[in-house]
Scaffold this active site. Structure first.
Site, PDB file in Angstrom:
ATOM      1  N   ASP A  17       0.991   3.661  -9.548  1.00  0.00           N
ATOM      2  CA  ASP A  17       2.419   4.215  -8.769  1.00  0.00           C
ATOM      3  C   ASP A  17       2.050   5.376  -8.061  1.00  0.00           C
ATOM      4  OD1 ASP A  17       3.654   2.143  -9.883  1.00  0.00           O
ATOM      5  OD2 ASP A  17       3.702   3.162 -12.028  1.00  0.00           O
ATOM      6  N   LYS A  20       0.043   3.262  -3.138  1.00  0.00           N
ATOM      7  CA  LYS A  20      -1.101   2.647  -2.795  1.00  0.00           C
ATOM      8  C   LYS A  20      -0.764   1.526  -1.528  1.00  0.00           C
ATOM      9  CE  LYS A  20      -2.272   1.011  -6.837  1.00  0.00           C
ATOM     10  NZ  LYS A  20      -1.794   1.870  -7.604  1.00  0.00           N
ATOM     11  N   GLY A  44       3.696  -3.273  -8.693  1.00  0.00           N
ATOM     12  CA  GLY A  44       4.764  -2.891  -7.951  1.00  0.00           C
ATOM     13  C   GLY A  44       4.562  -2.186  -6.740  1.00  0.00           C
ATOM     14  N   HIS A  45       4.351  -2.805  -5.793  1.00  0.00           N
ATOM     15  CA  HIS A  45       3.913  -2.161  -4.656  1.00  0.00           C
ATOM     16  C   HIS A  45       4.868  -2.063  -3.565  1.00  0.00           C
ATOM     17  CE1 HIS A  45      -0.711  -3.341  -5.648  1.00  0.00           C
ATOM     18  NE2 HIS A  45      -0.043  -2.354  -6.273  1.00  0.00           N
ATOM     19  N   GLN A 211      -2.702  -1.100 -10.311  1.00  0.00           N
ATOM     20  CA  GLN A 211      -2.730  -0.248 -11.376  1.00  0.00           C
ATOM     21  C   GLN A 211      -3.722   1.121 -10.967  1.00  0.00           C
ATOM     22  OE1 GLN A 211      -3.480  -3.892 -12.304  1.00  0.00           O
ATOM     23  NE2 GLN A 211      -0.969  -3.699 -12.382  1.00  0.00           N
TER      24      GLN A 211
HETATM   25  P1  IMP Z   1       0.252  -4.778 -18.606  1.00  0.00           P
HETATM   26  O1  IMP Z   1      -0.687  -4.553 -17.499  1.00  0.00           O
HETATM   27  O2  IMP Z   1       1.390  -5.293 -18.042  1.00  0.00           O
HETATM   28  O3  IMP Z   1      -0.282  -5.416 -19.996  1.00  0.00           O
HETATM   29  O4  IMP Z   1       0.613  -3.203 -19.115  1.00  0.00           O
HETATM   30  C1  IMP Z   1      -0.306  -2.420 -19.836  1.00  0.00           C
HETATM   31  C2  IMP Z   1      -0.244  -1.057 -19.556  1.00  0.00           C
HETATM   32  O5  IMP Z   1      -0.552  -0.804 -18.126  1.00  0.00           O
HETATM   33  C3  IMP Z   1       1.340  -0.345 -19.676  1.00  0.00           C
HETATM   34  O6  IMP Z   1       1.282   1.062 -20.022  1.00  0.00           O
HETATM   35  C4  IMP Z   1       2.063  -0.243 -18.046  1.00  0.00           C
HETATM   36  O7  IMP Z   1       3.026   0.304 -18.122  1.00  0.00           O
HETATM   37  C5  IMP Z   1       0.710  -0.039 -17.234  1.00  0.00           C
HETATM   38  N1  IMP Z   1       0.855  -0.868 -16.096  1.00  0.00           N
HETATM   39  C6  IMP Z   1       0.553  -2.098 -15.696  1.00  0.00           C
HETATM   40  N2  IMP Z   1       0.755  -2.258 -14.246  1.00  0.00           N
HETATM   41  C7  IMP Z   1       1.317  -1.037 -14.022  1.00  0.00           C
HETATM   42  C8  IMP Z   1       1.528  -0.597 -12.597  1.00  0.00           C
HETATM   43  O8  IMP Z   1       1.395  -1.198 -11.483  1.00  0.00           O
HETATM   44  N3  IMP Z   1       1.882   0.667 -12.420  1.00  0.00           N
HETATM   45  C9  IMP Z   1       1.687   1.666 -13.525  1.00  0.00           C
HETATM   46  N4  IMP Z   1       1.566   1.119 -14.882  1.00  0.00           N
HETATM   47  C10 IMP Z   1       1.147  -0.040 -14.664  1.00  0.00           C
HETATM   48 MG    MG Z   2       3.578   0.544  -8.800  1.00  0.00          MG
END
Ligand code: IMP
Ligand code: MG
Length: 403
Positions: A17, A20, A44-45, A211
């Protein structure tokens, strides 16, 4: 922004977040091809063009241009339903067609059962705050050698054969995934080979990370991490080209930090500041709608992010949000009475770390003509030893300052 060579990798240098997609949207104009190489629709872009907000979870942010090729590499875990939804959206807003998309036949597929498993795991004490998109179970199936790949969806016999590896689906899912396969077929190919040919032909390629460094499965604060590698090197592995092909390595940060999900957060702001910055910066998850926790910029973590990514450029977003505030920057941790300025890879140490701050004079505008903002940028460059190559000054496509 000065770019060397033919390729650029954009990664998150914090906890995701960082904005990017805004940087990818800007840099896409200087490249021919945009590639996603890790994660899946947990991302989420968000891109804002002419005041209109576009949110992508799976397809690269290059999908807002009618003349770019967007690739999904082998390192991505691929939700076909989400892809087709975003593909239709891109067709509508940018006039793209299937000619604008390439999907790696060896990318693994997310099944409905993985989404259910992710949700079930989240409600146990093992939950880390997952986005519940089935990302973890999909990577588990992949390394457990029972996964289904995009190429397996291209015929009933291929799919049936892939299912002998130890994964089962009900008849309805079998049919639905075959149907996805038919729709995807014109776009499915060997993305690594395609990229190699394009690079040899002189095309420019932009890699869009998902991420962030501290959520990396190997180098992040395990187990509070995602299930893929989020660092620059993953751009090579996750797309099927050699690491010698990667030229510009850009890490994106915000002038503060946000975090969703569980895990240590040494620079978390006091509740009153947290609330103000969340409101001003609209810090709610683009995928889950969850409120993001806000914290001060963490130089210890940022130096670590520079190290594990080999960054040769930093991009700072959302400095406009801090305008008018006092600015605190964490330059060291106090861990059990010891002052350290190197990021501890042991999550327990990180959990007991408290931030040691320096206070900087606030700026009135996030512009290099403001001496306090300039001092903030120089402070970061001096601390981490990496030049700042771009600054986001607002949400829009043109809200950019290149030093
Ligand atoms: P997962 O990738 O959905 O399994 O989530 C694992 C961890 O990564 C959690 O703490 C999520 O909140 C975090 N996470 C996954 N994708 C994102 C992202 O795009 N932005 C911020 N945190 C993320
Ligand atoms: Mg995001």
């Amino acid at each position: 922004m000065k770019l060397n060579g033919q390729t650029t990798v954009v990664v998150g240098a914090q906890l995701g977040d960082e904005g990017k997609a805004k940087v990818v949207d800007y840099l896409a104009q200087f490249h021919d091809i945009v590639v996603r190489f890790n994660g899946g629709d947990n991302a989420g872009h968000t891109v804002v063009v002419n005041g209109e907000k576009h949110v992508f979870h799976l397809i690269p942010a290059g999908a807002l241009y009618p003349d770019k090729i967007n690739c999904i590499g082998a390192g991505v875990v691929f939700n076909p339903e989400m892809f087709l939804k975003e593909f239709e959206y891109s067709k509508k807003v940018a006039g793209t067609t299937s000619d604008n998309f390439k999907i790696a036949s060896n990318a693994h597929v997310i099944l409905p059962s993985y989404i259910a498993m992710d949700g079930a795991n989240e409600s146990t004490s093992n939950g880390v705050g997952s986005t519940k998109r089935g990302i973890g179970p999909a990577y588990e199936a992949k390394v457990g050698r029972r996964g289904l790949r995009v190429g397996d969806l291209l015929s009933a016999s291929k799919l049936a054969k892939a299912l002998t590896r130890g994964t089962s689906v009900d008849a309805q899912t079998f049919e639905a995934y075959l149907d996805y396969g038919q729709k995807l077929a014109p776009m499915v190919c060997d993305v690594g080979l395609y990229l190699e040919k394009m690079i040899k032909a002189g095309k420019k390629v932009l890699f869009e990370g998902a991420q962030g460094a501290l959520l990396d499965i190997d180098h992040g604060a395990y187990p509070y991490v995602t299930s893929s590698n989020c660092v620059t090197a993953a751009a090579a592995i996750g797309s099927g080209i050699g690491p010698n092909r990667l030229n510009n390595l850009v890490g994106v940060i915000k002038s503060y930090v946000t975090k969703v999900g569980k895990g240590p957060f040494p620079t978390a702001m006091a509740p009153e500041d947290d609330e103000v910055i969340r409101e001003k910066g609209s810090e709610w998850g683009a995928t889950t709608g969850r409120p993001r926790k806000c914290g001060w910029l963490d130089i210890v973590a940022l130096k670590y992010a520079c190290q594990i990514n080999g960054l040769n450029g930093l991009w700072i977003n959302k400095s406009d949000i801090l305008a008018g505030n006092d600015v605190w920057i964490c330059t060291a941790y106090s861990i059990n009475g010891k002052i350290v300025d190197e990021y501890p890879v042991g999550t327990e140490e990180l959990e007991s770390a408290t931030a040691v701050y320096e206070k900087l004079a606030g700026w009135s505008v996030a512009d290099l003509t403001d001496p306090n903002f300039k001092a903030f940028v120089q402070f970061i460059e001096n601390q981490v030893g990496c030049p700042v190559v771009g600054i986001g000054t607002g949400p829009g496509r043109d809200d950019i300052c290149i030093p």
